[in-house]
Design an enzyme around this catalytic site. Structure first.
Site, PDB file in Angstrom:
ATOM      1  CG  ASN A 131      25.279  43.381  19.563  1.00  9.67           C
ATOM      2  OD1 ASN A 131      25.811  43.899  20.720  1.00  9.67           O
ATOM      3  ND2 ASN A 131      24.812  44.463  18.790  1.00  9.67           N
ATOM      4  CG  ASP A 183      26.195  53.552  19.723  1.00 12.64           C
ATOM      5  OD1 ASP A 183      26.680  52.701  19.219  1.00 12.64           O
ATOM      6  OD2 ASP A 183      25.288  53.993  19.396  1.00 12.64           O
TER       7      ASP A 183
END
Length: 227
Positions: free
Chosen positions: A64, A16
């Site tokens: 996503n 991340d």
């Protein structure tokens, strides 16, 4: 404390912070993703210097797809380039590629490239598992459905039908960028895994950071619900 240091055989990472890394440098998000791929490359190259048998990376979640189309396209193109450029190195360094998630629903050319990579790295001695179009809730639901079709729905039956059934149990889960949540990643497998959350943004995460995490893990005492 027992005083005995333990080795993490299976490490998973939620990678991340690519976007924030780019934003802090006033760069396009695509540059952050590119630097994130470089961080993956360096980490995979360092595996032979650790006791890690399997490294699982959260590359693209089923959620996503909600990102802007241009960003998704950038990520898919990066995936295409990574597979092509790094496959010879995987083979040379005996890295076995494994893909977890609903990856066969990706673009046909990506699926074909991954099929080729899986076949050509099948004899590797260390595993790089990449989560693509992956969501843990869907994985558990699918595993439970398959277990029901096969007979009794037990913990063992569900575990046997997970994407990770042939991988070592998850020992350590790391998340970069300062976020403290699992984001639908390996929820079943992480039931008793140790966790480390670091403020380091993914493009800045190095093999040294991984080794620090492994050292921290080695000094922890795992009780698995006992005392």
């Amino acid at each position: 404390m027992s005083g005995e240091r333990q080795r993490a055989r299976h490490v998973a990472i939620i990678m991340d912070g690519n976007g924030r890394w780019a934003k802090r440098r006033h760069l396009p998000r695509a540059v952050g993703h590119q630097r994130g791929v470089e961080a993956v490359r360096k980490l995979v190259r360092s595996l032979s210097d650790t006791g890690v048998e399997c490294l699982t990376l959260y590359a693209f979640s089923s959620e996503n797809w909600k990102r802007p189309e241009a960003e998704v396209d950038d990520l898919m193109n990066l995936m295409r380039k990574f597979i092509k450029s790094d496959l010879p190195e995987f083979i040379a360094n005996e890295v076995r590629l494994q893909i977890i998630g609903d990856w066969r629903s990706l673009a046909p050319d990506i699926v074909a490239s991954l099929d080729d990579a899986l076949a050509r790295t099948a004899q590797g001695t260390r595993t790089l598992a990449v989560a693509l179009n992956y969501g843990a809730l869907s994985e558990i639901t699918q595993a439970a459905r398959l277990a029901a079709e096969q007979g009794a729905v037990t913990e063992a039956a569900i575990a046997a039908n997970l994407y990770t059934a042939d991988l070592p149990p998850l020992d350590l889960l790391i998340r970069t960028s300062g976020e403290v949540r699992l984001s639908n990643f390996l929820l079943w497998q992480a039931a008793y895994a140790e966790m480390i959350f670091t403020d380091v943004l993914w493009p800045d995460f190095t093999p040294a950071h991984l080794q620090d995490a492994l050292d921290e893990y080695a000094d922890r005492e795992r009780r698995f619900g006992g005392r």
